[in-house]
Scaffold this active site. Structure first.
Site, mmCIF file in Angstrom:
data_model
loop_
_atom_site.group_PDB
_atom_site.id
_atom_site.type_symbol
_atom_site.label_atom_id
_atom_site.label_comp_id
_atom_site.label_asym_id
_atom_site.label_seq_id
_atom_site.Cartn_x
_atom_site.Cartn_y
_atom_site.Cartn_z
ATOM 1 N N ALA A 102 85.791 45.592 53.741
ATOM 2 C CA ALA A 102 84.488 44.150 54.777
ATOM 3 C C ALA A 102 85.576 42.935 54.859
ATOM 4 O O ALA A 102 84.942 42.412 55.872
ATOM 5 C CB ALA A 102 84.102 44.004 52.843
ATOM 6 N N MET A 152 82.825 50.861 49.370
ATOM 7 C CA MET A 152 83.204 49.462 49.550
ATOM 8 C C MET A 152 84.201 48.481 49.035
ATOM 9 O O MET A 152 83.806 48.392 48.043
ATOM 10 C CB MET A 152 82.155 48.695 50.841
ATOM 11 C CG MET A 152 81.477 49.060 51.631
ATOM 12 S SD MET A 152 80.203 48.085 52.350
ATOM 13 C CE MET A 152 79.505 49.329 53.383
ATOM 14 N N CYS A 153 85.012 48.012 49.264
ATOM 15 C CA CYS A 153 86.532 47.448 48.296
ATOM 16 C C CYS A 153 86.987 46.189 49.949
ATOM 17 O O CYS A 153 86.012 46.621 50.899
ATOM 18 C CB CYS A 153 87.518 47.743 47.966
ATOM 19 S SG CYS A 153 88.553 48.767 49.591
ATOM 20 N N GLY A 154 88.174 45.781 49.378
ATOM 21 C CA GLY A 154 88.714 44.535 50.999
ATOM 22 C C GLY A 154 89.003 45.675 52.084
ATOM 23 O O GLY A 154 88.465 45.054 53.328
#
Ligand code: RB5
Length: 151
Positions: free
Chosen positions: A110, A66-68
């Site tokens: 996210a 997960m990242c932005g």
């Protein structure tokens, strides 16, 4: 199933929710391979590379990154030859990532999905298993041939 998790600081709020939920369910062994020191943000490329290599080695069967947006981690993980990382934000694609693409890793953003949808996406992915006898196997082999420089 043994699952490797990894996130940068933008992905962390959602990863915290998903990691807690996975641990509470107790169905899978999960390990978070993120290495951000307090106050520092580990590069998502470095973290994704670490997760992808440990999945590729067979130490972990699946990975969740997960990242932005999920973009940086999916792009980075796919730089590791042999890794098929899929960016998924809906349950149908998450299931197909396993069934059609034999993706060892999924990536989520996210800042794109909320916690409940993220859990449903992860559930759809972890519940599906690739069938090597399926018609998709030739496509997966063709992807791997690209990575191996055989085309
Ligand atoms: C934040 O650094 C953001 O750019 C990152 O988490 C990711 O979304 C990149 O693709």
């Amino acid at each position: 199933m043994k699952i490797a998790l990894g996130c940068d600081s933008a992905g962390k709020p959602l990863m915290d929710v998903v990691e807690t939920w996975l641990r509470e369910r107790g169905e899978h062994l999960v390990e978070n391979l993120s290495e951000s020191a307090a106050g520092e943000d580990e590069r998502y490329a470095t973290m994704s590379d670490r997760v992808a290599r440990r999945v590729l080695s067979g130490e972990f069967e699946r990975g969740i990154l997960m990242c932005g947006t999920g973009l940086g981690v999916s792009i980075s993980a796919n730089k590791v030859p042999g890794i098929r990382a899929a960016l998924v934000h809906d349950t149908y694609s998450a299931e197909r990532a396993a069934l059609s693409n034999d993706a060892q890793i999924i990536a989520l953003g996210a800042r794109v999905v909320g916690p409940e949808l993220a859990k449903a996406v992860v559930e759809a992915y972890l519940s599906a298993r690739f069938d090597p006898a399926s018609h998709s196997a030739a496509n997966v082999d063709a992807i791997d041939a690209l990575d191996a420089g055989k085309t």
